[in-house]
Design a protein around this motif. Structure first.
Motif, mmCIF file in Angstrom:
data_model
loop_
_atom_site.group_PDB
_atom_site.id
_atom_site.type_symbol
_atom_site.label_atom_id
_atom_site.label_comp_id
_atom_site.label_asym_id
_atom_site.label_seq_id
_atom_site.Cartn_x
_atom_site.Cartn_y
_atom_site.Cartn_z
ATOM 1 N N MET A 1 -0.560 -14.669 -1.443
ATOM 2 C CA MET A 1 -1.840 -13.737 -1.214
ATOM 3 C C MET A 1 -2.653 -14.615 0.649
ATOM 4 O O MET A 1 -3.341 -13.912 0.673
ATOM 5 C CB MET A 1 -2.372 -12.671 -1.948
ATOM 6 C CG MET A 1 -3.551 -14.144 -2.318
ATOM 7 S SD MET A 1 -4.647 -13.714 -3.527
ATOM 8 C CE MET A 1 -6.245 -13.115 -2.264
ATOM 9 N N GLY A 2 -2.173 -15.471 0.049
ATOM 10 C CA GLY A 2 -2.311 -16.516 1.357
ATOM 11 C C GLY A 2 -4.023 -16.954 1.116
ATOM 12 O O GLY A 2 -4.784 -16.354 -0.321
ATOM 13 N N ILE A 3 -4.943 -16.764 1.875
ATOM 14 C CA ILE A 3 -6.563 -16.632 1.926
ATOM 15 C C ILE A 3 -7.358 -16.075 1.544
ATOM 16 O O ILE A 3 -8.441 -15.233 1.647
ATOM 17 C CB ILE A 3 -6.837 -17.769 2.525
ATOM 18 C CG1 ILE A 3 -8.340 -18.103 2.194
ATOM 19 C CG2 ILE A 3 -7.284 -16.552 4.398
ATOM 20 C CD1 ILE A 3 -8.567 -19.440 3.733
ATOM 21 N N GLY A 4 -6.528 -14.311 2.129
ATOM 22 C CA GLY A 4 -6.734 -13.310 1.630
ATOM 23 C C GLY A 4 -7.714 -12.833 -0.168
ATOM 24 O O GLY A 4 -7.006 -13.346 -0.202
ATOM 25 N N SER A 5 -8.382 -12.371 0.368
ATOM 26 C CA SER A 5 -9.211 -11.995 -0.999
ATOM 27 C C SER A 5 -9.562 -10.237 -1.142
ATOM 28 O O SER A 5 -10.342 -10.026 -0.091
ATOM 29 C CB SER A 5 -10.173 -13.019 -1.414
ATOM 30 O OG SER A 5 -10.982 -12.567 -3.235
ATOM 31 N N ASP A 6 -9.474 -9.780 -2.325
ATOM 32 C CA ASP A 6 -9.903 -8.268 -2.473
ATOM 33 C C ASP A 6 -11.494 -8.105 -2.791
ATOM 34 O O ASP A 6 -12.271 -7.715 -2.160
ATOM 35 C CB ASP A 6 -9.112 -7.308 -3.833
ATOM 36 C CG ASP A 6 -7.936 -7.960 -3.472
ATOM 37 O OD1 ASP A 6 -7.640 -7.552 -2.815
ATOM 38 O OD2 ASP A 6 -7.022 -7.047 -4.689
ATOM 39 N N MET A 7 -12.343 -9.486 -3.510
ATOM 40 C CA MET A 7 -13.309 -9.495 -3.089
ATOM 41 C C MET A 7 -14.053 -9.896 -2.753
ATOM 42 O O MET A 7 -15.467 -10.048 -2.609
ATOM 43 C CB MET A 7 -13.820 -8.977 -5.012
ATOM 44 C CG MET A 7 -14.755 -9.273 -6.011
ATOM 45 S SD MET A 7 -14.668 -8.664 -7.571
ATOM 46 C CE MET A 7 -15.070 -10.964 -8.258
ATOM 47 N N TYR A 8 -13.139 -11.147 -2.288
ATOM 48 C CA TYR A 8 -14.570 -12.397 -1.470
ATOM 49 C C TYR A 8 -13.994 -12.185 0.274
ATOM 50 O O TYR A 8 -13.904 -13.143 1.441
ATOM 51 C CB TYR A 8 -13.948 -13.532 -1.969
ATOM 52 C CG TYR A 8 -14.665 -13.954 -3.567
ATOM 53 C CD1 TYR A 8 -15.798 -13.919 -3.532
ATOM 54 C CD2 TYR A 8 -14.232 -13.218 -4.166
ATOM 55 C CE1 TYR A 8 -16.210 -14.854 -5.424
ATOM 56 C CE2 TYR A 8 -14.430 -13.602 -5.760
ATOM 57 C CZ TYR A 8 -15.628 -14.385 -6.032
ATOM 58 O OH TYR A 8 -16.059 -14.586 -7.488
ATOM 59 N N MET A 13 -18.456 -13.206 2.341
ATOM 60 C CA MET A 13 -18.530 -14.953 2.114
ATOM 61 C C MET A 13 -19.408 -15.415 3.142
ATOM 62 O O MET A 13 -20.059 -16.546 3.271
ATOM 63 C CB MET A 13 -17.030 -15.518 3.152
ATOM 64 C CG MET A 13 -15.849 -15.437 1.532
ATOM 65 S SD MET A 13 -16.670 -15.679 -0.293
ATOM 66 C CE MET A 13 -17.004 -17.966 0.119
ATOM 67 N N ALA A 67 -21.063 -16.594 -5.502
ATOM 68 C CA ALA A 67 -21.699 -16.341 -4.608
ATOM 69 C C ALA A 67 -21.341 -14.174 -4.622
ATOM 70 O O ALA A 67 -22.267 -13.751 -3.778
ATOM 71 C CB ALA A 67 -19.868 -16.002 -3.672
ATOM 72 N N ILE A 68 -20.843 -13.939 -5.742
ATOM 73 C CA ILE A 68 -21.464 -12.569 -5.850
ATOM 74 C C ILE A 68 -22.156 -12.389 -5.735
ATOM 75 O O ILE A 68 -23.737 -11.141 -5.110
ATOM 76 C CB ILE A 68 -20.619 -11.576 -6.696
ATOM 77 C CG1 ILE A 68 -19.394 -12.098 -6.978
ATOM 78 C CG2 ILE A 68 -20.999 -9.686 -6.498
ATOM 79 C CD1 ILE A 68 -18.632 -11.659 -5.407
ATOM 80 N N SER A 105 -15.057 -6.087 -9.985
ATOM 81 C CA SER A 105 -14.427 -5.938 -10.931
ATOM 82 C C SER A 105 -15.794 -5.688 -12.498
ATOM 83 O O SER A 105 -16.495 -6.076 -12.407
ATOM 84 C CB SER A 105 -13.784 -7.462 -11.425
ATOM 85 O OG SER A 105 -14.108 -8.902 -11.829
ATOM 86 N N PRO A 106 -15.452 -5.256 -13.104
ATOM 87 C CA PRO A 106 -16.234 -4.704 -14.559
ATOM 88 C C PRO A 106 -17.206 -5.999 -14.539
ATOM 89 O O PRO A 106 -18.382 -6.078 -15.381
ATOM 90 C CB PRO A 106 -15.345 -4.387 -15.752
ATOM 91 C CG PRO A 106 -14.425 -3.556 -14.688
ATOM 92 C CD PRO A 106 -13.885 -4.603 -13.803
ATOM 93 N N ARG A 108 -17.729 -8.836 -13.055
ATOM 94 C CA ARG A 108 -18.455 -9.118 -12.380
ATOM 95 C C ARG A 108 -19.954 -7.983 -11.829
ATOM 96 O O ARG A 108 -21.010 -8.384 -11.080
ATOM 97 C CB ARG A 108 -18.090 -9.555 -11.450
ATOM 98 C CG ARG A 108 -16.941 -10.814 -11.735
ATOM 99 C CD ARG A 108 -17.247 -11.573 -12.349
ATOM 100 N NE ARG A 108 -17.934 -12.400 -11.110
ATOM 101 C CZ ARG A 108 -18.109 -13.031 -10.101
ATOM 102 N NH1 ARG A 108 -16.835 -13.643 -9.920
ATOM 103 N NH2 ARG A 108 -18.785 -13.709 -9.301
ATOM 104 N N ASP B 366 -17.042 -17.547 -9.468
ATOM 105 C CA ASP B 366 -16.435 -17.312 -8.587
ATOM 106 C C ASP B 366 -14.503 -17.349 -8.382
ATOM 107 O O ASP B 366 -13.257 -16.419 -8.197
ATOM 108 C CB ASP B 366 -16.941 -17.939 -7.263
ATOM 109 C CG ASP B 366 -17.788 -16.957 -6.577
ATOM 110 O OD1 ASP B 366 -18.144 -15.515 -6.736
ATOM 111 O OD2 ASP B 366 -19.050 -17.722 -6.569
ATOM 112 N N GLU B 373 -7.045 -12.716 -9.457
ATOM 113 C CA GLU B 373 -6.655 -12.117 -7.988
ATOM 114 C C GLU B 373 -5.158 -13.122 -7.744
ATOM 115 O O GLU B 373 -4.486 -11.950 -6.551
ATOM 116 C CB GLU B 373 -7.282 -12.104 -6.657
ATOM 117 C CG GLU B 373 -8.179 -10.987 -7.167
ATOM 118 C CD GLU B 373 -9.328 -11.772 -5.546
ATOM 119 O OE1 GLU B 373 -10.585 -10.807 -5.535
ATOM 120 O OE2 GLU B 373 -9.615 -12.215 -4.682
#
Lengths: 142, 426
Positions: A1-8, A13, A67-68, A105-106, A108, B366, B373
């Protein structure tokens, strides 16, 4: 999935790396601190009200954690000015996830809502509705 | 060379016994059991929390429900007798697995390690502890024993003491000698730390306890699943562990206790199954171990527990341990390549099969979210050792823990996934 992230995603960021309104206000109307004991996230929110005693004029935050939690606090300091204390009191979890713009996500959620909880508790203490030293979010992660 | 030839166990054959390892993750979690939208292969490295269950164990439980499901010790009917034999034999089987020569009379089935700990704390501690007495634990104790003895001490006026953990994550045995004295009635120590991976000298600690007339209680939640354990070699008076961390089902654990000690102890739970005779005025208790197993016990789980022990014995616990150590050392070396990773506990060649660590500047939660993921299941938090984390000066850590079905390639995937987090937070 590389550097992409669903939550971040980029916005999260960006706020984490370059937090807005980070620091302390010189003369806040009220200030309050809270933590997620199990995560170690801590947030202090300084809130300055307008002369009407109801409209939020400026907000600053300080603290550290994941981070969140920190991005959520940063975004909240931009969201709150112009709203009233009663509007703040009505903010719920959905408002926070909407503001963050990502699915949290629950496990977090408590990180995401810490800043809001701190601001709400600070306002309640200011109004004399509750008496607490510090906000602690519920739940243990183990 | 085939991959499995480079492992102490036949990893390919073992993986085939665990269908869950083939699944993908990442979809909607609000519909458990429906995996249509999952797209990321699972890398399961959270075995210290719970292990997976092989088909052989699931089959044993299915056979029980399909074939001889019934309540134990009550009916004279056929099914009840079959269920009773299976449930009783399961005690003997688990006793044999940990070297308890007294068989079923020395093994009480409980819900888990925590309940085993509470059983002794309530049944023995409340009666025997008082002001002037001490319970000695370690700074690396799991909350299961730490909180239990702490609270029983508050109720009884006893004192709790903690053996210091040194900078390498090992127990300071000189400090242990200072703490274990004539006031000590119980030395309750963790065998393998679930956070540091330290393998503690429990036999030596048991000797120190016995020299002052105290009992030794060993928390074996992380040791029984991962290495050969002989409670009589250790000379533990009590020994606790859970089924679900060793290929068994949830809802069952065991308390080993020396027979003469268990006989003197009063029951912890009252009710059905544990009584011999009852009048309106008084009651007498069943023989061991049943006097500690009030109510309808976890029968299917007991059958599954015994099947799990059979499964592990077929692999051989020496081989399980060798595989654990191989992966722990490999993970320690791989993670050790990076200056921004801090690991906790002893070096890679002297630890149980887990590594807890932190990635500099990325919070453990984090990191675990980003690993998740990418399909990598690890644990982030305080792993039920909050005071130890306070001592380490961190709120949380990330822990990878291994079992018989894990591979070096999965450790490599963990390292790659950490790199993604590193890039994201750079």
């Amino acid at each position: 999935m590389g550097i992409g992230s669903d939550m971040y995603r980029q916005q999260i960021m960006d706020h984490y790396k370059n937090p807005r309104n980070h620091g302390r206000l010189e003369s806040p109307t009220f200030t309050h601190t809270g933590e997620n004991p199990s995560c170690g996230d801590t947030i202090t929110m300084d809130v300055q009200l307008a002369d009407d005693g109801e409209t939020i004029e400026r907000v600053a935050f300080s603290g550290d954690g994941c981070a969140i939690s920190q991005a959520s606090a940063s975004m909240l300091t931009q969201r709150l000015p112009g709203t009233t204390l009663s509007e703040l009191a009505e903010m719920d979890t959905d408002d926070i996830t909407e503001m963050l713009g990502v699915d949290i996500s629950p496990m977090r959620i408590k990180c995401a809502v810490l800043a809001r909880q701190v601001a709400q508790d600070g306002a309640k203490i200011h109004d004399g509705e509750i008496e607490i030293e510090q906000t602690k979010t519920e739940g243990d992660d183990d | 060379m085939r991959v499995q030839e480079s492992y102490p166990v036949d990893v390919d054959a073992i993986r085939a016994d665990f269908p869950i390892l083939q699944r993908k993750v990442g979809g909607d979690i609000s519909t458990p059991g429906e995996h249509d939208d999952d797209d990321t292969p699972l890398v399961y490295l959270d075995n210290a929390a719970t292990s997976h269950t092989p088909e052989q164990v699931v089959d044993a439980i299915v056979d029980y429900y399909h074939g001889y499901n019934s309540n134990v010790h009550r009916g004279i009917h056929h099914l009840s007798q079959e269920a009773s034999v299976a449930y009783e034999n399961a005690h003997d089987r688990v006793a044999e697995f940990i070297g308890a020569s007294g068989g079923r009379e020395e093994v009480v089935f409980t819900k888990n390690t925590t309940e085993s700990m509470n059983l002794v704390a309530y049944a023995w501690g409340l009666d025997e502890l008082g002001p002037g007495d001490s319970v000695v634990m370690t700074e690396m104790e799991h909350h299961a024993s730490l909180v239990t003895w702490q609270q029983i001490a508050k109720k009884t006026g006893a004192e709790v003491r903690y053996i210091r953990v040194d900078d390498d994550g090992r127990l300071d045995m000189e400090h242990a000698k200072e703490l274990i004295d004539d006031s000590t009635k119980m030395v309750s120590v963790v065998h393998v730390s679930n956070t540091l991976g330290t393998v503690n000298p429990v036999s030596e600690l048991a000797d120190m306890a016995h020299e002052v007339g105290a009992y030794a209680f060993v928390d074996g939640a992380q040791s029984v699943p991962t290495r050969p354990v002989d409670v009589e070699d250790i000379d533990a008076d009590f020994f606790a562990f859970s089924g679900h961390k060793m290929c068994g089902p949830t809802g069952i654990g065991a308390l080993y206790g020396k027979r003469d000690i268990l006989e003197e102890m009063q029951p912890y739970l009252y009710g059905g199954e544990m009584i011999r005779s009852v009048t309106y005025e008084d009651s007498t208790w069943e023989d061991l171990p049943w006097k500690f197993e009030a109510g309808t016990p976890p029968i299917a789980q007991g059958v599954g527990f015994a099947a799990a022990v059979d499964y592990l014995d077929d692999i051989g616990m020496e081989n399980v341990q060798a595989h654990e150590e191989l992966l722990a050392e490999y993970a320690y070396d791989r993670l050790g390549e990076f200056d921004d990773i801090e690991m906790y506990g002893p070096p890679g060649d002297d630890r149980g099969g887990l590594v807890a660590f932190n990635l500099d500047s990325v919070h453990a939660h984090d990191l675990s979210s980003i690993l998740n993921e990418q399909g990598v299941a690890i644990r982030a938090g305080d792993h039920c050792t909050q005071p130890l984390h306070d001592k380490l000066g961190v709120a949380a850590s990330t822990r990878a823990s291994f079992y018989i079905y894990n591979t070096r390639e999965e450790v490599d995937k963990l390292v790659d996934a950490i790199d993604t987090a590193r890039e994201l937070f750079a």
